[in-house]
Design a protein around this motif. Structure first.
Motif, PDB file in Angstrom:
ATOM      1  N   ASP A  10       0.830  -1.200   0.000  1.00  0.00           N
ATOM      2  CA  ASP A  10       0.000   0.000   0.000  1.00  0.00           C
ATOM      3  C   ASP A  10       0.869   1.256   0.000  1.00  0.00           C
ATOM      4  O   ASP A  10       0.439   2.317  -0.441  1.00  0.00           O
ATOM      5  N   THR A 139     -16.352  -9.513   0.288  1.00  0.00           N
ATOM      6  CA  THR A 139     -16.091  -8.241   0.964  1.00  0.00           C
ATOM      7  C   THR A 139     -14.633  -8.099   1.378  1.00  0.00           C
ATOM      8  O   THR A 139     -14.238  -7.038   1.866  1.00  0.00           O
ATOM      9  N   GLU A 142     -10.570  -7.491  -3.657  1.00  0.00           N
ATOM     10  CA  GLU A 142     -11.010  -6.546  -4.672  1.00  0.00           C
ATOM     11  C   GLU A 142     -11.513  -7.262  -5.922  1.00  0.00           C
ATOM     12  O   GLU A 142     -11.127  -8.393  -6.218  1.00  0.00           O
ATOM     13  N   GLY A 143     -12.387  -6.536  -6.658  1.00  0.00           N
ATOM     14  CA  GLY A 143     -12.862  -7.026  -7.949  1.00  0.00           C
ATOM     15  C   GLY A 143     -13.555  -8.369  -7.846  1.00  0.00           C
ATOM     16  O   GLY A 143     -14.305  -8.631  -6.908  1.00  0.00           O
ATOM     17  N   TRP A 239     -12.123  -7.855   6.049  1.00  0.00           N
ATOM     18  CA  TRP A 239     -10.845  -7.624   5.381  1.00  0.00           C
ATOM     19  C   TRP A 239      -9.848  -6.945   6.322  1.00  0.00           C
ATOM     20  O   TRP A 239      -8.647  -7.233   6.285  1.00  0.00           O
TER      21      TRP A 239
END
Length: 263
Positions: A10, A139, A142-143, A239
């Motif tokens: 990140d 949840t 991603e995607g 998450w």
């Protein structure tokens, strides 16, 4: 200190493998003691999609759930109330073991119906403290990654390489994710990305909601604060709990966990 690479990315791009990164960090003064995959305890868990839900005859809370496992279908019984057709969930079959258990799963008869396996909550997998419902994998990633993982091991979907660092007293700057990211940026030449907070300010001003009196101005010349309203304290999303868990941090609540996740 445990450093999950997906979290580290990140803040800085990583072009090295986990082993290469561990060697570079060790050479820069932050000894990496161990490299492991956070999802290794999930080896027996599969990713499944809920195809159909039916009430178990004679029960007001049990569901008969038909699961798609990619190459076959499986029917299980659950009392969880948060499932819906299309949800992607963890599944463990008979004979397999839950994380932390040495007992293989056995068939269970619920309301006269035999369940050949079970769908799992975050607590049962050791991912989060939430045991109120089944873990909804959509949840957490991603995607459409969860949908594309149906029928495959859950470890491939949630797994992340984790570096365990021994931080010596002369390197307190590496006692945070951002600190380690700064170190990686320094020896790799990658750009460091610091998190930014975007806050929408509304009326009334904070001065109308709270006040502060500085009683020792020679010790504290200025005090700055912000009033946040409309906050509801509760469990963190799955998450976030999984991210903290992979770093060895216990999930407490959405407010506490979010402050940990931004460090």
């Amino acid at each position: 200190m445990r450093v999950p690479l997906r979290w580290l990315e990140d803040y800085v791009d990583i072009s090295l493998s986990a082993a290469e990164l561990a060697e570079k960090l060790t050479m820069s003064g932050s000894l990496v003691e161990r490299v492991q995959n956070s999802a290794s305890p999930l080896g027996d868990i599969l990713v499944a999609r809920v195809d159909e839900l039916k009430r178990v005859a004679g029960s007001d809370h049990l569901w008969l759930v038909t699961l798609d496992l990619g190459d076959r279908q499986q029917t299980v019984v659950t009392g969880a109330q948060n499932l819906f057709p299309g949800a992607v969930v963890p599944f463990i079959g008979v004979g397999m073991r839950l994380p932390g258990s040495d007992q293989p799963l056995k068939p269970r008869k619920l309301a006269g119906v035999v369940s050949e396996g079970m769908v799992c909550s975050g607590r049962e997998l050791g991912i989060s403290a939430d045991s109120e419902g089944i873990l909804i994998l959509d949840t957490m990633v991603e995607g459409d990654r969860a949908a594309r993982a149906v029928g495959k091991p859950l470890s491939g979907l949630l797994g992340d390489w984790v570096l365990e660092l021994e931080i010596t007293p002369n390197r307190p700057d590496c006692l945070s994710m951002i600190g380690v990211a700064r170190e990686v940026a320094a020896f790799s030449g990658a750009t460091l990305r610091l998190p930014t907070a975007v806050i929408e300010e509304n009326k009334p001003p904070a001065s109308q909601l709270a006040s502060v009196r500085i009683e020792a101005e020679d010790l504290c010349r200025r005090f700055v604060g912000r009033v946040i309203t409309g906050v509801k304290v509760g469990p963190s999303p799955a998450w976030l709990s999984e991210r903290l868990n992979s770093a060895g941090i216990r999930s407490i609540s959405n407010i506490v966990d979010r402050s940990e996740e931004r460090r």
